[in-house]
Design an enzyme around this catalytic site. Structure first.
Site: not given
Length: 359
Positions: A110, A179
């Site tokens: 990320d 995620t």
């Protein structure tokens, strides 16, 4: 040595030298300032040489150029996402809890994807507002230069410049969608996304799948490299929903459309939008509708909204309201996404879902 009969005054020599230095300063100060800004010295994070569409007062930007940079940003971020996942060193941690009480996870994928995507866009278009899911650390800033080349596939679809005021533009970045699935190594759900909204309306969307290296992009009233499928099942649809909320949707969906309805739990809003389209990716499931019943962030859905809108589809809240991509970073009213169907009729069939989403 001065000619005979002429005496040089030390004061005159000093004045002459100062004048010469002044001329040199004016000639080269602009050049040196440009060189320093190129290497990221001074100014705001990501500040650099402005692109040809950006002016000091805000000016205008060409949406074709923004699309080109958005595609490059999504792919560059995707490279970081893939590299980190393949290294198997995610540095996973929790940013806190979601509204449903689950861990809101973050990984090195990320963070590194976000840095690449944000600074590429910020360097190319320093005068537009950029909203991103992850925090941007000024200490990690870098200047990533764009070569100002628009790919041929974009030029083929969008032949002329599409200029808009820079101040009307808001960019939404999702550097790693899904995620949770990323940490579980469910790679097919993972995407990187960029959306450009003009006056709050989604205009450009890019969804990139890092692990299959497929990229979908579209411009509203412009062109796209992806298409809708030839047909959709409106009577007994296949409905793609969040993996974590599939039960909430299933009960009402079966009641509305009947027992032949198929519910497809999936991760990532980008993946779910692609499920509605004609995507040449064997790992991509296909659905007729996308329904979400709880709070969702705008960087999750803006790119998909723009692509659907460009192809004649729709993404609204469950009550049928258009979604504005200004102001707050999320929406409360859930969402319904469709293409090739009577969207308002679908909204009318699902009156109970919004209530379900607020329980």
């Amino acid at each position: 040595m001065a000619p005979m009969g002429i005496r040089l005054s030390p004061l005159g020599v000093a004045v002459f030298c100062l004048l010469g230095l002044g001329v040199l300063y004016h000639l080269y100060s602009g050049f040196l300032a440009g060189r320093f800004s190129l290497f990221g010295l001074g100014g705001e994070p990501g500040g650099g040489a402005a692109g040809p569409g950006a002016a000091a007062d805000g000016g205008t930007v060409d949406l074709r150029e923004m699309l080109a940079v958005s595609v490059l940003a999504a792919v560059s971020g995707g490279d970081e996402v893939r590299r980190v996942r393949e290294s198997n060193v995610l540095h996973e941690k929790s940013k806190g809890k979601t509204r449903e009480g689950a861990d809101d996870k973050m990984t090195s994928g990320d963070v590194l994807s976000n840095r690449k995507m944000f600074y590429l866009l910020k360097t190319a278009f320093p005068n537009v507002q950029i909203n991103t899911e992850e925090h941007v650390d000024a200490a990690d800033q870098e200047v990533i230069l764009w070569d100002h080349k628009i790919p041929e596939d974009i030029l083929k679809e969008i032949a002329t410049p599409q200029e808009v005021p820079a101040e009307s533009v808001t960019v939404w970045i999702d550097p790693l969608d899904a995620t949770q699935e990323y940490t579980e190594d469910l790679r097919k759900y993972v995407t990187t996304m960029v959306c450009v909204a003009v006056n709050g309306k989604p205009m450009l969307g890019v969804i990139h799948k890092p692990f299959s290296e497929y990229t979908a992009w579209a411009m509203v009233d412009g062109g796209s490299n992806v298409k809708a499928r030839t047909s959709y099942n409106e009577k007994t649809p296949r409905i793609v929903v969040s993996r974590s909320h599939s039960g909430m949707v299933k009960q009402v969906a079966l009641q509305t459309f009947g027992n032949q309805t198929t519910i497809i739990p999936a991760g990532g809003a980008g993946y779910k939008v692609l499920a509605l389209l004609d995507v040449p990716d064997k790992s991509q499931e296909k659905a007729d509708l996308y329904i979400h019943v709880t709070y969702i962030k705008k960087w999750d859905i803006c790119a998909g909204n723009a692509i659907l809108k460009a192809l004649g589809g729709h993404m609204t809240t469950l009550s049928g309201d258009e979604i504005s991509y200004t102001g707050s970073d999320g929406i409360e009213g859930g969402l319904l996404a469709s293409i090739g169907m009577n969207h308002q009729a679908l909204v009318g069939k699902l009156p109970d879902l919004e209530k379900t989403g607020h329980k």
